[in-house]
Write a protein that holds these residues in place. Structure first.
Motif, PDB file in Angstrom:
ATOM      1  N   LEU A   1       0.823  -1.206   0.000  1.00  0.00           N
ATOM      2  CA  LEU A   1       0.000   0.000   0.000  1.00  0.00           C
ATOM      3  C   LEU A   1       0.858   1.257   0.000  1.00  0.00           C
ATOM      4  CD1 LEU A   1      -3.015   0.805   0.128  1.00  0.00           C
ATOM      5  CD2 LEU A   1      -2.768   0.909   2.609  1.00  0.00           C
ATOM      6  N   GLY A   2       1.963   1.214   0.730  1.00  0.00           N
ATOM      7  CA  GLY A   2       2.842   2.375   0.780  1.00  0.00           C
ATOM      8  C   GLY A   2       3.717   2.534  -0.445  1.00  0.00           C
ATOM      9  N   LEU A   3       4.105   1.440  -1.069  1.00  0.00           N
ATOM     10  CA  LEU A   3       5.062   1.501  -2.175  1.00  0.00           C
ATOM     11  C   LEU A   3       4.440   1.828  -3.529  1.00  0.00           C
ATOM     12  CD1 LEU A   3       7.353  -1.525  -1.301  1.00  0.00           C
ATOM     13  CD2 LEU A   3       7.985   0.891  -1.272  1.00  0.00           C
ATOM     14  N   VAL A   4       3.223   1.378  -3.775  1.00  0.00           N
ATOM     15  CA  VAL A   4       2.629   1.596  -5.094  1.00  0.00           C
ATOM     16  C   VAL A   4       2.197   3.059  -5.212  1.00  0.00           C
ATOM     17  CG1 VAL A   4       0.764   0.947  -6.663  1.00  0.00           C
ATOM     18  CG2 VAL A   4       1.870  -0.792  -5.251  1.00  0.00           C
ATOM     19  N   PRO A   5       2.705   3.759  -6.225  1.00  0.00           N
ATOM     20  CA  PRO A   5       2.343   5.170  -6.366  1.00  0.00           C
ATOM     21  C   PRO A   5       0.918   5.335  -6.867  1.00  0.00           C
ATOM     22  CG  PRO A   5       3.783   4.497  -8.155  1.00  0.00           C
ATOM     23  CD  PRO A   5       3.668   3.323  -7.228  1.00  0.00           C
ATOM     24  N   HIS A   6       0.241   6.343  -6.346  1.00  0.00           N
ATOM     25  CA  HIS A   6      -1.107   6.676  -6.798  1.00  0.00           C
ATOM     26  C   HIS A   6      -1.409   8.115  -6.424  1.00  0.00           C
ATOM     27  CE1 HIS A   6      -5.246   6.045  -7.971  1.00  0.00           C
ATOM     28  NE2 HIS A   6      -5.609   6.646  -6.855  1.00  0.00           N
ATOM     29  N   ARG A   7      -2.063   8.810  -7.324  1.00  0.00           N
ATOM     30  CA  ARG A   7      -2.518  10.176  -7.058  1.00  0.00           C
ATOM     31  C   ARG A   7      -4.013  10.218  -7.184  1.00  0.00           C
ATOM     32  NH1 ARG A   7       1.331  11.465  -4.381  1.00  0.00           N
ATOM     33  NH2 ARG A   7       3.196  12.358  -5.249  1.00  0.00           N
ATOM     34  N   PRO A   8      -4.722  10.743  -6.219  1.00  0.00           N
ATOM     35  CA  PRO A   8      -4.219  11.325  -4.978  1.00  0.00           C
ATOM     36  C   PRO A   8      -3.786  10.236  -3.995  1.00  0.00           C
ATOM     37  CG  PRO A   8      -6.600  11.371  -4.968  1.00  0.00           C
ATOM     38  CD  PRO A   8      -6.187  10.852  -6.323  1.00  0.00           C
ATOM     39  N   ALA A   9      -2.823  10.581  -3.146  1.00  0.00           N
ATOM     40  CA  ALA A   9      -2.264   9.588  -2.217  1.00  0.00           C
ATOM     41  C   ALA A   9      -3.313   9.060  -1.248  1.00  0.00           C
ATOM     42  CB  ALA A   9      -1.090  10.193  -1.454  1.00  0.00           C
TER      43      ALA A   9
ATOM     44  N   GLY B   1     -14.092   7.054 -10.052  1.00  0.00           N
ATOM     45  CA  GLY B   1     -13.360   7.580 -11.199  1.00  0.00           C
ATOM     46  C   GLY B   1     -11.862   7.327 -11.122  1.00  0.00           C
ATOM     47  N   GLY B   2     -11.479   6.254 -10.455  1.00  0.00           N
ATOM     48  CA  GLY B   2     -10.065   5.919 -10.342  1.00  0.00           C
ATOM     49  C   GLY B   2      -9.366   6.548  -9.148  1.00  0.00           C
ATOM     50  N   ARG B   3     -10.048   7.416  -8.421  1.00  0.00           N
ATOM     51  CA  ARG B   3      -9.408   8.014  -7.233  1.00  0.00           C
ATOM     52  C   ARG B   3      -9.169   6.967  -6.161  1.00  0.00           C
ATOM     53  NH1 ARG B   3     -12.854  11.835  -9.090  1.00  0.00           N
ATOM     54  NH2 ARG B   3     -14.529  11.221  -7.713  1.00  0.00           N
ATOM     55  N   LEU B   4     -10.070   5.992  -6.058  1.00  0.00           N
ATOM     56  CA  LEU B   4      -9.877   4.844  -5.182  1.00  0.00           C
ATOM     57  C   LEU B   4      -9.556   3.659  -6.087  1.00  0.00           C
ATOM     58  CD1 LEU B   4     -11.564   6.831  -3.401  1.00  0.00           C
ATOM     59  CD2 LEU B   4     -12.598   4.830  -2.378  1.00  0.00           C
ATOM     60  N   PRO B   5      -8.277   3.310  -6.200  1.00  0.00           N
ATOM     61  CA  PRO B   5      -7.893   2.290  -7.180  1.00  0.00           C
ATOM     62  C   PRO B   5      -8.374   0.896  -6.793  1.00  0.00           C
ATOM     63  CG  PRO B   5      -5.998   2.939  -5.864  1.00  0.00           C
ATOM     64  CD  PRO B   5      -7.128   3.842  -5.467  1.00  0.00           C
ATOM     65  N   LEU B   6      -8.665   0.120  -7.821  1.00  0.00           N
ATOM     66  CA  LEU B   6      -9.124  -1.256  -7.614  1.00  0.00           C
ATOM     67  C   LEU B   6      -8.102  -2.064  -6.826  1.00  0.00           C
ATOM     68  CD1 LEU B   6     -11.140  -3.555  -8.166  1.00  0.00           C
ATOM     69  CD2 LEU B   6      -9.977  -3.916 -10.351  1.00  0.00           C
ATOM     70  N   TRP B   7      -6.816  -1.900  -7.151  1.00  0.00           N
ATOM     71  CA  TRP B   7      -5.796  -2.721  -6.500  1.00  0.00           C
ATOM     72  C   TRP B   7      -5.786  -2.498  -4.992  1.00  0.00           C
ATOM     73  CZ3 TRP B   7      -2.108  -0.446  -3.581  1.00  0.00           C
ATOM     74  CH2 TRP B   7      -1.809   0.898  -3.833  1.00  0.00           C
ATOM     75  N   SER B   8      -5.969  -1.246  -4.529  1.00  0.00           N
ATOM     76  CA  SER B   8      -5.912  -0.997  -3.083  1.00  0.00           C
ATOM     77  C   SER B   8      -7.141  -1.578  -2.385  1.00  0.00           C
ATOM     78  CB  SER B   8      -5.737   0.489  -2.775  1.00  0.00           C
ATOM     79  OG  SER B   8      -6.906   1.218  -3.074  1.00  0.00           O
ATOM     80  N   GLY B   9      -8.292  -1.561  -3.061  1.00  0.00           N
ATOM     81  CA  GLY B   9      -9.474  -2.204  -2.494  1.00  0.00           C
ATOM     82  C   GLY B   9      -9.280  -3.704  -2.339  1.00  0.00           C
ATOM     83  N   LEU B  10      -8.631  -4.308  -3.330  1.00  0.00           N
ATOM     84  CA  LEU B  10      -8.357  -5.738  -3.246  1.00  0.00           C
ATOM     85  C   LEU B  10      -7.348  -6.055  -2.144  1.00  0.00           C
ATOM     86  CD1 LEU B  10      -8.246  -6.561  -7.059  1.00  0.00           C
ATOM     87  CD2 LEU B  10     -10.111  -7.027  -5.443  1.00  0.00           C
ATOM     88  N   VAL B  11      -6.368  -5.168  -1.952  1.00  0.00           N
ATOM     89  CA  VAL B  11      -5.410  -5.349  -0.849  1.00  0.00           C
ATOM     90  C   VAL B  11      -6.141  -5.272   0.488  1.00  0.00           C
ATOM     91  CG1 VAL B  11      -3.442  -4.285   0.345  1.00  0.00           C
ATOM     92  CG2 VAL B  11      -3.371  -4.598  -2.122  1.00  0.00           C
TER      93      VAL B  11
END
Length: 197
Positions: A43-51, A102-112
């Protein structure tokens, strides 16, 4: 290379600290120490905006998976079919949240987030489904503490940039990895929707 080494060592120290805290505070963290530290590190390493989006996505997935356990305990049969229905609902809702945001909450982080509560609680739930109300809060808080420490290790203690040149004598363009990720995601989205030129 240096960043990976330092980040990995920070995560290793925090995994050990989580187990130490478990003994000192009388918590049951040992079985989730590596799971939580690793998922918090991701969660900390994968970059995403907004953080904040990746953290919010994590909590959305976590909450939806926890509600999936509640659904299993209250309504669904304790069988493969019941588990399949719950898994389908949870993953589908995580995908809906990512899409609606709209991508602000990424799918990958929800799955994590979903994976963290499932990894920490599934075996406990399987042993005593009727104890959901008493057992699930303990599992949730222990894995959240472990994930939080893993996230802290990658964001506060590990270096955020690698300033060493990749090869001597060659100029390296410094570009924001989040911008690169956003461009490539947009490009992929354009390809999928047919909007690419």
């Amino acid at each position: 290379m240096v960043r990976s080494l330092v980040t990995g060592l920070c995560l290793a120290v925090f995994a050990a600290v989580i187990i130490g805290l478990s003994n000192i505070l009388g918590l049951d963290l040992e079985h989730v120490a590596l799971l939580g530290a690793a998922l918090g590190g991701v969660l900390g390493l994968v970059p995403h905006r907004p953080a904040w989006g990746k953290v919010a996505g994590f909590f959305a997935g976590f909450l939806l998976a926890w509600l999936g356990f509640a659904l299993r305990a209250a309504l669904l049969p304790d069988s493969s079919a019941g588990r399949a229905v719950a898994a389908f609902i949870v993953v589908a809702l995580v995908a809906v949240v990512a899409a609606v945001s709209g991508g602000r909450l990424p799918l990958w982080s929800g799955l994590v987030g979903a994976a963290s509560i499932v990894g920490a609680y599934e075996s406990v739930y399987t042993d005593a489904p009727s104890q959901f109300l008493s057992d699930s809060p303990a599992a949730a808080t222990t894995v959240l503490l472990a994930v939080g420490l893993g996230y802290l290790a990658t964001n506060l203690l590990a270096p955020q940039t690698d300033s060493s040149p990749r090869t001597a004598g060659r100029r390296r363009s410094v570009e924001d990895p989040d911008a690169v990720s956003e461009r490539s995601t947009t490009h992929l989205d354009d390809l999928v929707t047919g909007a690419a030129q």
